[in-house]
Scaffold this motif. Sequence first.
Motif, PDB file in Angstrom:
ATOM      1  N   GLU A 265     -15.294  12.393  11.129  1.00 15.58           N
ATOM      2  CA  GLU A 265     -15.970  12.259  12.418  1.00 15.58           C
ATOM      3  C   GLU A 265     -14.987  11.777  13.497  1.00 15.58           C
ATOM      4  O   GLU A 265     -15.000  12.277  14.626  1.00 15.58           O
ATOM      5  CB  GLU A 265     -17.131  11.268  12.277  1.00 15.58           C
TER       6      GLU A 265
ATOM      7  N   ARG B 112     -12.500  14.639  14.403  1.00 11.10           N
ATOM      8  CA  ARG B 112     -13.197  15.628  15.239  1.00 11.10           C
ATOM      9  C   ARG B 112     -13.429  15.107  16.655  1.00 11.10           C
ATOM     10  O   ARG B 112     -13.289  15.839  17.627  1.00 11.10           O
ATOM     11  CB  ARG B 112     -14.522  16.038  14.600  1.00 11.10           C
TER      12      ARG B 112
ATOM     13  N   GLN C  69     -10.248  15.324  18.583  1.00  8.26           N
ATOM     14  CA  GLN C  69     -10.009  16.709  18.985  1.00  8.26           C
ATOM     15  C   GLN C  69     -10.917  17.105  20.141  1.00  8.26           C
ATOM     16  O   GLN C  69     -10.466  17.688  21.127  1.00  8.26           O
ATOM     17  CB  GLN C  69     -10.235  17.653  17.793  1.00  8.26           C
ATOM     18  N   ASN C  70     -12.186  16.797  20.047  1.00  7.23           N
ATOM     19  CA  ASN C  70     -13.153  17.166  21.085  1.00  7.23           C
ATOM     20  C   ASN C  70     -12.860  16.491  22.415  1.00  7.23           C
ATOM     21  O   ASN C  70     -13.140  17.057  23.476  1.00  7.23           O
ATOM     22  CB  ASN C  70     -14.588  16.841  20.633  1.00  7.23           C
TER      23      ASN C  70
END
Length: 152
Positions: free
Chosen positions: A37, A40, A43-44
């Motif tokens: 999590e 990610r 990255q987001n």
Amino acid sequence: MIDRTDRALIALLQRDARQTIKSMADQLGIAPSTCLERVRSLQNRGVIVGYHADVNLNELGRTLQAIHSVRLSPKTPDVIERFIDQVWKMPETISVMLLSGDTDIEIHLAVRDSDHLRKIILNGIATFPGIVDERTSLVFEYRRKREIGPIV
């Protein structure tokens, strides 16, 4: 906001982006689902923008590196963009920097040898209309930090 866990994840990925989520979770003492999590989320949010293979330029036959500095006139957005587009398309270009000060643009080149460098500069760069000054410096040694964290 980047916290201590995010900084630790970023450092682990910069050292070895091929390690598994489980391995990183074990090193940080967090659950694999939390680790995934967090990665990610980084990255987001655009903190992690990609993963790549670090290659040895010498092994690719690029044994000579140079920094080519250019001053342009007129210094309009159109002239600058066209020049950067031209040099960015050259396979010998490693990076391009738009600067303030005496130099407008610096181009990091990696080539086979001095003859190759001469051809690239004379045929690929110096032909651009608007160049008013240019200089080339050979790179004797190049070091790049592989681990970069936020300034706290």
